[in-house]
Scaffold this active site. Sequence first.
Site, PDB file in Angstrom:
ATOM      1  N   ASP A   1     -16.747 -38.333  31.394  1.00 43.95           N
ATOM      2  CA  ASP A   1     -17.820 -37.336  31.368  1.00 43.95           C
ATOM      3  C   ASP A   1     -18.148 -36.852  32.794  1.00 43.95           C
ATOM      4  O   ASP A   1     -17.745 -37.477  33.797  1.00 43.95           O
ATOM      5  CB  ASP A   1     -19.067 -37.974  30.723  1.00 43.95           C
TER       6      ASP A   1
ATOM      7  N   ASP B   1     -21.679 -30.179  23.429  1.00 45.97           N
ATOM      8  CA  ASP B   1     -22.730 -31.093  22.971  1.00 45.97           C
ATOM      9  C   ASP B   1     -23.454 -30.523  21.760  1.00 45.97           C
ATOM     10  O   ASP B   1     -24.190 -31.236  21.077  1.00 45.97           O
ATOM     11  CB  ASP B   1     -23.751 -31.342  24.099  1.00 45.97           C
TER      12      ASP B   1
HETATM   13  C1  DGJ Z   1     -22.837 -35.651  27.785  1.00 53.92           C
HETATM   14  C2  DGJ Z   1     -21.791 -35.720  26.723  1.00 53.92           C
HETATM   15  O1  DGJ Z   1     -21.315 -34.453  26.411  1.00 53.92           O
HETATM   16  C3  DGJ Z   1     -22.378 -36.425  25.515  1.00 53.92           C
HETATM   17  O2  DGJ Z   1     -21.458 -36.425  24.450  1.00 53.92           O
HETATM   18  C4  DGJ Z   1     -22.743 -37.818  25.918  1.00 53.92           C
HETATM   19  O3  DGJ Z   1     -21.589 -38.527  26.262  1.00 53.92           O
HETATM   20  C5  DGJ Z   1     -23.726 -37.796  27.080  1.00 53.92           C
HETATM   21  N1  DGJ Z   1     -23.242 -36.973  28.166  1.00 53.92           N
HETATM   22  C6  DGJ Z   1     -23.988 -39.179  27.586  1.00 53.92           C
HETATM   23  O4  DGJ Z   1     -24.750 -39.194  28.708  1.00 53.92           O
END
Ligand code: DGJ
Length: 754
Positions: A496, A566
């Site tokens: 991430d 997201d």
């Molecule tokens: C952003 C990601 O896109 C989410 O799926 C998740 O992993 C969060 N970060 C966790 O902090």
Amino acid sequence: MDQGKTPRPGFFRCLQNVVGCAIVLGLFAVCSLQIAGAQSSPVHIRFDADSRVFRIDAANTTYVLGINENQQVQTLYWGRQLAEGDHFSAAKAMPEAASFDLSVNTTPQEFVGWGGGLYVEPDLKITFPNGNRDLVLKYLSHKIEGDQLSITMKDISLDVYVTLQYKADGETGILRRSAEIENRTDAPFTIEQVFAGTWNLPRGTDYRLRYLTGRWAGENTVQEQPVHPGKTVLESRRGTTGAQNNPWFAIDRIGNNDAEDGNVWFGALGWSGSWKITVEQDQLQQVRVSGGPNSFDFDYRLQKGEHFQTPYFYGGYSSDGIGGASRLLHRFEIDSLVPHAPHPALRPVLYNSWEATGFDVNEAGQLALAEKAASIGVERFVMDDGWFGQRKDDRAGLGDWYVNPQKFPHGLKPLIDKVHSLGMDFGLWVEPEMVNPDSDLYRKHPDWVLNFPDRPRTEGRHQLVLNLARPDVRAYVFQFLDKLLNENDIAFFKWDYNRNWSEPGWPAVASEDEKKVYVDFTRNYYSILEELREKHPKVEIESCSGGGSRVDLGVLRYVDEFWTSDNTDAFDRLLIQNGFTYAYSPGVMMAWVTDSPTWVNNRTLSLPYRFLSSMQGSLGIGANLNKWTTEDFATAKQMIAQYKAIRETVQRGSLYRLITPEHDSEQSVTESVARDGHQAVVFAFLHSSMEGYPYPRLYLRGLDAHARYRITAMDGKPANGTPAEASGAYWMEHGLDVQLRGDFQAAAFTLERQ
Ligand code: DGJ
């Protein structure tokens, strides 16, 4: 930077190496390459020494360039494959249009230095130590080696060498271009702009540009606009790819409303740092597209003897409309780009705990979710954020990659063992390039972040960006990831990256070298991924950046999939996923089924609707399984089983966007046809019925007109009277009527060839 991949074995190699124009003039050479393997088409690269014209033929595409009388490398043709006997006479530089438009501007060059009165976008701009900023590149030599052509150019007086590199893909005709800059002068010089090259389109004023824009939780909106006189700049200044623009473009003719017919020229930049693509219609109606690392706040001091390799800029041509262009990119990504191409593993059905637990992960909670996930057929269990350091929320812990002893008193092993015993493999979330100021790492190494001395360090999500360009930071990041893999049986990292850059200083190096950070950071990012994969060949990696903010062909050489967004609202996802597929394969597009009402819009959607939306890509589950009813589990189990029966078609097949959800469409329909044609899958969605109109008839694509196909409903119903079996011609010409009425309805069908 190692931009290349080892050539596939089985090449019949043909080498022609000609040094110096004088020698070239005396030669006529033809070189062609047959790529071994049943599915590959030949690539032919030929050079006619009389006319000094290069011709590249690959798949359905011909690309022609020549050396003109001014020794410039000039584009002559890019488009549908021409006849074998079609002849190109020598390139002729265009005359000046007026004293205001010198020939260097009017001639469509493949790669042009800033100098000699150039006003169009330069591919290379250099400042030399004596103040000279004039760079005029002329052809010097070339080399044809298999499916690759390289052309070396040199400045008229200075020992600056530029080698243009072309590699043609026999299956798709996609060309991979880059340039290597070499400083053979006796002093450093500073590169201020460096692109991979310029794509010149046939002269015209009726072009339409498509590109992708977005933001967090709203990625991949397809934009369309005429190519106007002037310049459109697509870019990221954020340090990484960004969602605001994606480094992809497609150009076709204004007014072509047939997504499956017509000429389309498209390209995508393989770079995950700040980037720039310019689409320029110049004063003489020439359309040029150039791209590379962003030149904003950038320069790169190249020492004597050093080389600079640009990122790759991929470009292709389709005569089958924008749909055909997307399918070529999908095929290229899966067969030639991703790790393990041309046979990457199908994406497993995964479960991810993020939306269920947030940061509140612990052994018991994860075990309970894992058991439930296994019971519905999930194949990979992924623990998301919160397992490490003192990570209770997003204020602390990033950088401290030890297992949190309160949450996992026995380490990760008991959880991983249990996940394995349930028949799943185990994946783990990491965010390697970030640090919270509230962390041991930052307290120990406050100098490791991007920063300007005595200036604020602006936080985003309470975190700062580690300067991955620093060798010690690179070593730290590699070491902790390697250790995690050595000590735990981890099959998958979700990598991430949750903010963009601010104060991008690198005080540890000479001030003249600080702006290299934009390139060196990204090179180190790639080199860590590459080294990890070499050392742990079985590990798979997902590129995530707060959703889809690091989606590009640069990182796709090192990762197996992208986290798309997201935003997991299954209706919003139709639009986000639709845009994604213009450039990227559904086989790398992760799509989770999450809870309803969604956190994004408070919208309520049925579980089958949510499944069908996600089943158009690589299926995952991100819901809180602790809240599911017995009926939910039964539905999920059935739909996951159905997905496994169609996933090869969805992930590897040919995608047809039959009705796009763009422009507030009430419907959205995709069809995927298996590579061997044995199966087609149709997903149909309805936003809301209006005035009693029936759902539009669906005219399928890509079937064998003479074969017979049996239709089966995965969910929903075809209209009354629909035959159980009919010819491909019937489904394509008569079409398929489906029963969809109401709000937020969905249906899906398979057609199996008999
Ligand atoms: C952003 C990601 O896109 C989410 O799926 C998740 O992993 C969060 N970060 C966790 O902090």
